[in-house]
Enzyme design. Structure first.
Site: not given
Lengths: 187, 634
Positions: B25, B87, B191, B213
């Site tokens: 992850d 990210k 994800e 999420d």
């Protein structure tokens, strides 16, 4: 090899690219959705690229082609308008061809009414109105679907079926526009 | 004639070998690596027993990089060279970054027109210009080291998770980062899908579930149908620039407003103070999950003392509209899935930011049910990715887990008038391919410009441009006579490739474009080379080693295939394949990487027909509902 957005692969194989045959289903408008779903999942369980991550590149390619075909076939057979259109294409009839414009006058009137209702609700930002219009059109679609199974499966009347398919495609298009309008208002 | 050996059902012909595969992850704030051990998915810890690796990279000098907790500790002291939340910059240009003024980095645009990553941003650090791909690769390398230490061997491959709403540029950048880190990517996995796998298998869940999420920098909502080990994504939506960081940023701005009220002529903050206050803001946010008030105190570099109290109510006031921004994607996903609220069986909360009470309340109000929070929202994605990695690597022989994911955004082409013609609609199940015919606009036109776009809007300017290429060599014809077929293929990683060809005159003029935003092949090779300090000879040795590994894995795959399905072939076909295997084996004794490569290709070609037959046979078996080897002999 590619044809009109559909994937024709597995040239070597005994498998047919006919979507109904791919899922071992009878070629008809009325369809056993549960069987379709279950067969689709079986095929993906066997063919999906996730099963071939460590395989040779030839097998990876075949897996991708077959999984792609299964997805396309499943999506086509699942939705009544797409299924009707596909059944016609198997009989060399292109329901959406521009020259294929025959549409009864009463349906043309109905079309205009729906379109106008859509524009009115949209301008008034009336989500409830849009939702009820959608409901009305879905009901009309159900009636058409019943008609289509009669026309395809019992009477084999492809001319009338083509007209009904065009109506169904039109309804789907308006429903899509209603959805877009609702999303726009909600944002 | 030798008799074929047939192994017993369920027994693999090859000796069973457990492959070391991990799920990673790669998060905005924290990253994790997990693996399946003795049938259990487990997060791997560092030598201090910590599961989370802060996604923070600090460049000490040209040769020294620190990743994780130690880097995080220095973020306020050395903000320009300590990169957090990288990210958010993956696959992005400078113009995509909204709040540059409050991010303490020196952004540089890559303007080299020959570079495929032109327009992508870079950060100016002490160690030179660094792309987000390179910085992410440092995080991945640290996780790889952790995993190999814990598992005691080299990794076979990794599943790396990406936000479901990541576009093609962001996905490609992630894959490039993994390559740069020396990881073999088995699959890019969304994800929320990974979370659904972990949750679904843990709870034997069946029915329609929503995964909400909210991570450090991205928001995803996915709706899945879980049924007998099949995880089918019905719709996904989100915002790839919305996450916990934005909450921190709101608090940071609030702190600044408070100090300005007290000291109207306060000097603007330097980079150190900006990072310090952002950190304080994050700590206050986390504290307020279980407390009513957070005290924020610190001393700025000019000696100015900050001492303010943030209440939970104020936090809600400051950030409620961020929470509300997650509602629109939820509505859209529900609409795309064609579902009513009553059909939703459960809502699973994923991502650290879902710990905030007002986020939970908003989700509860929307779905009219209490969200499920029984899994650790920080770990669930990595745990799911590890399960998928274990299956993909071939450690699990039973075929009871299948993920059917979708493409989050529509893909299309620019047509006349700056409009986008959609070729593949959003939420299409992967893999998917579509072809569309186009024609020429002018008499005698011999070239056509093809512009690939991703997004939901009708205007080119409102979509993300993925690639532009020119199809040349169209035979001159009257306007409208040519048939240019443009084909889009999105693979199981969600990555797009586009090809175009002219069809009427049978003239082959086709090109395949793989949009690349992270790095070019050459750049990756060059970086790998420099990072290993390798000379040309080493590069060749590496190429040879890689070619041999590829060759051996192909031979092993084919031997297994022959043992399982050799009966599908005639004797002469089998002889041909065996001869081709033998030729490849002979090249393995040489030092010629080109020969190995050529023989590998030849073997691949020889077995194409066999591959097709095996695929057919396997599908026939699947459709018949039972395996052929289960048919009783009478």
């Amino acid at each position: 090899m590619w044809l009109r957005g559909k994937l024709y692969c597995l040239s070597v194989s005994g498998l047919n690219e006919n979507y109904f045959e791919l899922f071992a289903l009878k070629q008809s408008f009325a369809i056993d959705i549960v069987a379709l779903e279950s067969q689709y999942r079986q095929i993906q369980s066997a063919a999906h690229p996730d099963r071939f991550v460590t395989a040779s590149s030839a097998e990876k390619l075949k897996s991708m082609q077959l999984a792609t075909l299964a997805n396309e076939a499943y999506q086509t057979l699942k939705k009544p308008a797409a299924r009707a259109k596909y059944l016609l294409s198997l009989n060399d009839i292109d329901a959406t061809q521009e020259t294929n414009t025959s549409m009864p006058a009463d349906f043309l009137m109905q079309q205009m009414e729906w379109r106008e209702a859509l524009e009115d609700y949209k301008a008034a930002k009336d989500i409830d109105g849009l939702e009820s219009l959608m409901k009305e059109m879905r009901q009309a679609a159900t009636v058409l679907s019943n008609e289509l199974s009669h026309l395809f499966d019992e009477k084999n009347d492809l001319t009338t079926a083509t007209a009904a398919t065009r109506k169904l495609i039109f309804i789907d298009k308006v429903c899509e526009d209603i959805n877009k309008a609702i999303i726009q208002i909600e944002d | 004639m030798a008799l074929l050996q047939i192994s017993e059902p369920g027994m693999s012909a090859a000796p069973h070998q457990h492959k070391l595969a991990v799920g990673i992850d790669l998060g905005t704030t924290n990253s994790l690596v997990a693996t399946v051990r003795s049938g259990m998915s487990t997060v791997l810890q560092d030598e201090h027993g910590r599961s989370l690796l802060p996604s923070v990279v600090r460049y000490i000098n040209d040769n020294e990089v620190i990743v994780g907790h130690q880097a995080q500790a220095k973020q306020s002291e050395d903000p320009i060279n300590t990169i957090v939340s990288v990210k958010r910059f993956m696959g992005r240009g400078i113009k995509d970054i909204a709040d540059k003024a409050h991010i303490p980095y020196r952004f540089v645009s890559n303007n080299a027109s020959e570079s495929p990553s032109q327009g992508m941003l870079q950060l100016d650090t002490r160690a030179g210009l660094k792309s987000p791909v390179e910085i992410s690769a440092e995080i991945l390398k640290a996780l790889k080291v952790r995993a190999e230490k814990a598992l005691g061997g080299e990794l076979t491959g990794a599943v790396i998770t990406v936000p479901a709403y990541f576009d093609d540029a962001q996905r490609q950048a992630t894959k490039d980062a993994a390559r740069l880190a020396g990881l073999h990517v088995l699959r890019l996995l969304n994800e929320p899908t990974a979370a659904a796998v972990a949750y679904g298998l843990d709870n034997a869940a069946e029915g329609v579930y929503v995964i909400y999420d909210l991570g450090g920098g991205t928001f995803d909502v996915s709706i899945l149908r879980l049924s007998k080990g099949v995880f089918e994504v019905l719709a996904t939506n989100g915002d790839s620039a919305l996450g916990g960081d934005d909450f921190d940023h709101r608090i940071y701005c609030w702190i600044l407003d408070q100090t300005r009220e007290q000291t109207p002529n306060k000097q603007p903050l330097n980079e150190e103070d900006t990072r310090l206050l952002l950190t304080k803001a994050r700590q206050a946010k986390e504290w307020l999950t279980d407390n009513d008030e957070a005290q924020i105190t610190c001393k700025l570099s000019d000696g100015y003392a900050i001492d303010v109290v943030l209440s939970a109510d104020t936090l809600v006031e400051l950030t409620q509209n961020l929470v509300n921004k997650t509602l629109s994607p939820m509505r859209k996903a529900m609409r795309d899935a064609g579902l009513e609220l009553s059909e939703i069986k459960g809502v699973v909360m994923v991502g650290g930011a879902t710990r905030m009470p007002h986020v939970r309340h908003a989700v509860q109000d929307f779905f009219e049910q209490e969200p499920l929070t029984n899994l650790d929202p920080d770990k669930v994605v990595a745990l799911g990715a590890a399960i998928q990695a274990n299956v993909l690597a071939g450690n699990r022989s039973d075929d009871d887990l299948l993920l059917l994911d979708v493409t989050p955004l529509s893909l299309g082409l620019e047509t006349m008038g700056g409009l986008v013609e959609k070729i593949i609609p959003r939420n299409s199940t992967l893999p998917v391919a579509r072809a569309q015919d186009f024609t020429t606009f002018k008499d005698g036109q011999t070239a056509m410009s093809i512009h690939v776009l991703q997004g939901e809007r009708d205007l080119v300017s409102a979509c993300r441009s993925l690639a532009r290429f020119e199809l040349r060599g169209i035979p001159p014809m009257a306007a409208g006579a040519a048939r240019i077929r443009v084909t889009f293929q999105v693979d199981a990683d969600g990555l797009l490739s586009v090809s175009a060809r002219e069809e009427t005159k049978g003239i082959e003029a086709s090109i395949t474009v793989k949009p690349s935003y992270g790095l070019s092949e050459d750049q990756i090779t060059a970086m790998l080379k420099s990072s290993f300090g390798a000379a040309e000879a080493d590069k060749q040795a590496r190429a040879l080693a890689e070619a041999k590994v590829d060759a051996m894995s192909l031979i092993s795959a084919i031997n297994i295939a022959l043992e399982q399905d050799g009966h599908l072939l005639s004797e002469s076909e089998k002889d041909e394949i065996n001869a081709s295997v033998k030729s490849l084996e002979q090249t393995l004794n040489t030092e010629d990487s080109h020969a190995v490569h050529a023989a590998t290709e030849a073997l691949n070609e020889t077995t194409e027909n066999f591959a097709a037959k095996r695929m057919d046979a396997s599908v026939s078996r699947a459709l018949a509902g039972k395996k052929i080897d289960e048919v009783d002999l009478k």
